[in-house]
Design an enzyme around this catalytic site. Structure first.
Site, PDB file in Angstrom:
ATOM      1  N   SER A  87     -26.005  26.587   4.511  1.00 46.17           N
ATOM      2  CA  SER A  87     -26.698  25.470   3.422  1.00 46.17           C
ATOM      3  C   SER A  87     -27.989  25.752   2.472  1.00 46.17           C
ATOM      4  O   SER A  87     -26.102  25.738   1.406  1.00 46.17           O
ATOM      5  CB  SER A  87     -27.993  25.137   4.862  1.00 46.17           C
ATOM      6  OG  SER A  87     -29.293  23.903   4.957  1.00 46.17           O
ATOM      7  N   HIS A 109     -24.497  18.868   9.647  1.00 48.78           N
ATOM      8  CA  HIS A 109     -24.614  19.647   9.278  1.00 48.78           C
ATOM      9  C   HIS A 109     -25.373  20.943  10.577  1.00 48.78           C
ATOM     10  O   HIS A 109     -24.740  22.311   9.694  1.00 48.78           O
ATOM     11  CB  HIS A 109     -26.519  19.905   8.801  1.00 48.78           C
ATOM     12  CG  HIS A 109     -26.588  20.955   7.810  1.00 48.78           C
ATOM     13  ND1 HIS A 109     -26.180  21.033   6.887  1.00 48.78           N
ATOM     14  CD2 HIS A 109     -27.979  21.627   7.518  1.00 48.78           C
ATOM     15  CE1 HIS A 109     -27.230  22.135   5.822  1.00 48.78           C
ATOM     16  NE2 HIS A 109     -27.825  22.293   6.281  1.00 48.78           N
TER      17      HIS A 109
END
Length: 726
Positions: free
Chosen positions: A566, A684
């Site tokens: 991320s 994610h």
């Protein structure tokens, strides 16, 4: 709420499922370059891979499929892969359960339990803290969805403990609908489904009213209320009354909120008051609103007041954590009868440690404090008088903080060498007692040394670095070493036990964690020092940590692997483009690499308050200076890199990984691989089934072992006794 956490081995992606059938190519498919140019503040920027931003373009899918095929061919033939698979499967399938997210209301204690071979955590009623045989399952998402791809985002108990609202999402989308369950019968209440409460952009939250007849909740635009481009923004607060159609829910708050508002809701123990903490995107600015018995909302604090959190006490007051003129935090007492900041008084002034959370009980305040990575739990009475520290593990992380009775707490505590466990803290005798909610260790790490040191960054800033190594490890520059970091969004990387780290250490490796600027390790000034136009400091901090590891002979560049996800994936992109000579292997998970185009994505709009915007000349200059895809240079010998992405990712669009891989493959002068592991069914990393986590880690570890010249040695493993039956 939206959790901005550093990616760890617990937050991973599903195995490759893109159409990669047939014979794999001998080398990855080169991406077509198309002439596109954009001018920002007089600077012309070429973007030849902009066409790859379209996920629906057949050419993009064809290129992605070709990349996946090449990646599979490369990874599947690596030596030692199957022994690694066996060991990783053994470790991640360890049957001793872990427990998280405990919450108690009305005498009912709930928690999330993860116990392999279950693919997802289940919501349970904790019958006894000392006897796990008395627990019972309340919501099992693998029964709700037998594919194993649905997960529980969060849950919220009613004040009487008789009902629980549960947000669940599927396939890593984080798009959660809320259902309501009866705690006694463990059955979903009919016709109680509230859609689009949680999301990957603004998160989601919910707070029950006093009688348990309804709740305030966060609501995203539905149907055709807004055009498609606006359906993941403009979050507002509505009220739902049980037994009524959700279409008749009433508006409560939010029409005047920013486009990128993110709201957390929390009610007092009696349900008479509700706080709405409204974030302006991800940068750390908050408004605070209070709903009281009169049925109206009052604004308590604005951005300039720097109130970052609020908790209700049992003494007719709320306790606010403020960073105004106090970078590390001070605690204010606000009488609910007169909820204006001019009536608030300072109870706990700013100290040496950074206050991250405040938990009021009947006669004291518990202060969760950050110490540059590790944390501690300090106590004061309601006037601010010091009462000492809760006796937690050294170099550990403290969390949970569930109130029990008048002044007792449930606390979760763990370290790099001991798995997290829940403890009962008795205020009367200052004693911490481990409960039965404790996971056993699949690897004994008692022979691991935890070294806390500091690296000196480019501007002289001291950066905390934690190094794990087996006792007696020789500092001869030959140890394969793994370094990770994050550095952003006010998130700190705290100590935590990882069985895969234990496996790495078993194989003679060294493991290191860098606590970089941009996080919350040393307060708001530390965060500001690594955000907006100061973001380059994060990358300088990380490089300083990498240099320390090589300069002090822990390792050498060709034996140094780095990993991040991320915002940590962005860190990896910056690290490998700014200092490619420093690293032997890079694992970059779900990262951001095109800093000039990210704000055009839904969640990228929320990131603007953390990263900056190309619309601002100075911020554009800073973004362009480090944007990884723009810093790739032709003819550079880049290290081996494995990029991962998920097609359903609501936080980082997978086009970032596609563009970065295309650019690097075209530019590198090294024979080392640049691989893309693109996943068609995940997001994610949240809600990843256990089997999928195992598959990704097999790929990651076999890749790193190979690129660093390591051979997995099964006989290096150290067995421990099997966990007791649950």
């Amino acid at each position: 709420m939206k959790s901005r956490i550093a990616m760890t081995t617990a937050a991973l992606l599903l195995p490759l499922v893109s159409g990669a059938a047939g014979k794999a190519p001998a080398k990855p498919a080169a991406a077509e370059k198309q002439p596109v140019e954009t001018t920002y503040h007089g600077t012309a920027v070429a973007d030849p891979y902009q066409w790859m931003e379209s996920a629906t373009d057949p050419k993009v899918q064809q290129w992605t499929d070709s990349q996946n095929a090449y990646t599979r061919t490369y990874l599947d033939k690596l030596p030692g892969r199957e022994p690694l698979r066996q060991r990783i499967t053994e470790l991640l399938s360890w049957k001793s359960p872990s427990y998280g997210g405990l919450d108690e209301r009305g005498g009912t204690l709930l928690g999330l339990k993860f116990q392999p071979p279950k693919q997802q955590p289940t919501l349970i009623v904790v019958g006894s803290l000392d006897d796990t045989s008395k627990e019972r399952v309340l919501v099992d998402p693998t029964v709700v969805d037998t594919s194993g791809k649905t997960t529980i985002d969060w849950f919220q108990l009613s004040h009487d403990g008789k009902k629980v609202a549960v947000s669940m999402s599927k396939g890593g989308t984080e798009s959660g609908d809320v259902s309501v369950w009866d705690v006694a019968s463990a059955k979903a209440m009919p016709n109680e489904l509230v859609p689009r409460v949680n999301g990957g952009t603004a998160g989601g939250s919910l707070a029950w009213n006093a009688k348990g007849t309804g709740f305030f909740y966060t609501r995203y635009p539905r149907g055709e209320e807004r055009p498609p481009v606006d359906r993941e923004v403009y979050q507002q607060v509505y009220f739902h009354t049980l037994g009524t159609p959700t279409e008749k829910d009433t508006y409560a708050l939010g029409k005047d909120f920013p486009r990128i508002a993110m709201t957390d809701l929390e009610s007092s123990d009696d349900g008479q008051y509700t706080f709405a903490r409204v974030a302006n995107g991800d940068g750390g600015e908050f408004d605070l609103y209070l709903h009281g018995p009169k049925g109206t909302w009052t604004q308590v604090a604005k951005y300039a007041d720097k109130v970052v959190s609020a908790r209700f006490g049992s003494d007719g007051a709320a306790y606010l954590l403020s960073r105004k003129d106090a970078s590390k935090g001070k605690v204010l007492r606000l009488p609910l009868a007169t909820p204006t900041l001019d009536k608030a008084t300072v109870v706990v002034p700013e100290g040496k440690a950074t206050v991250q959370a405040v938990v009021p009980t009947k006669s004291r305040l518990y202060l969760l404090e950050q110490l540059g990575g590790p944390s501690q739990l300090r106590m004061v009475d309601l006037t601010g008088k010091e009462l000492g520290l809760v006796p937690t593990l050294p170099v550990s992380a403290v969390g949970g903080l569930v109130r029990q009775g008048a002044d007792d707490l449930l606390v979760v505590n763990g370290s790099f060498t001991q798995p997290a466990a829940w403890f009962r803290y008795s205020a009367a005798d200052n004693k911490l007692t481990k409960t039965a909610l404790a996971r056993t260790a699949p690897i004994d790490m008692s022979d691991v040394e935890v070294v806390r040191t500091e690296a000196t960054s480019k501007d002289g800033t001291k950066v905390p670095l934690t190094i794990l190594k087996k006792k007696g490890t020789k500092l001869n520059g030959n140890n394969p070493t793994w370094l990770t970091g994050y550095g952003g969004f006010n998130v700190s990387i705290n100590p935590g036990y990882s069985a895969l780290t234990g496996m790495w250490l078993e194989q003679g490796g060294v493991f290191a964690v860098a606590n970089l600027r941009g996080g919350s390790e040393f307060g708001e000034e530390w965060h500001k020092g690594g955000s907006l136009t100061n973001k380059q400091n994060v990358f300088d901090d990380f490089y300083a940590c990498a240099k320390l590891l090589t300069d002090q002979k822990y390792t050498q560049p060709k034996k140094l692997a780095i990993q991040g996800g991320s915002n940590g994936g962005l860190l990896m992109g910056a690290a490998l483009t700014q200092h490619p000579e420093q690293y032997g292997a890079v694992v970059a998970r779900v990262g951001i690499y095109d800093m000039l185009r990210t704000e055009l994505t839904p969640n990228g709009q929320f990131n603007v308050t953390e990263y900056g915007s190309v619309k601002d000349p100075e911020q554009f200059k800073a973004l362009y200076a480090y944007s990884p895809v723009h810093r790739v240079k032709d003819g550079t010998k880049y290290p081996s890199v494995l990029f991962t992405s998920g097609a359903n990712d609501p936080r980082v669009d997978p086009f970032h990984s596609r563009k970065m891989v295309a650019r690097m493959q075209a530019a590198t002068a090294s024979p080392k691989p640049i691989l893309l592991r693109a996943n068609a069914e995940t997001g994610h990393g949240m809600g990843t089934p256990l089997s999928a986590r195992i598959e990704e880690e097999v790929d990651v570890y076999s890749f790193v072992f190979n690129e660093l010249g390591m051979t997995y040695k099964p006989n290096a493993t150290k067995k421990v006794s099997a966990p007791a039956p649950q």
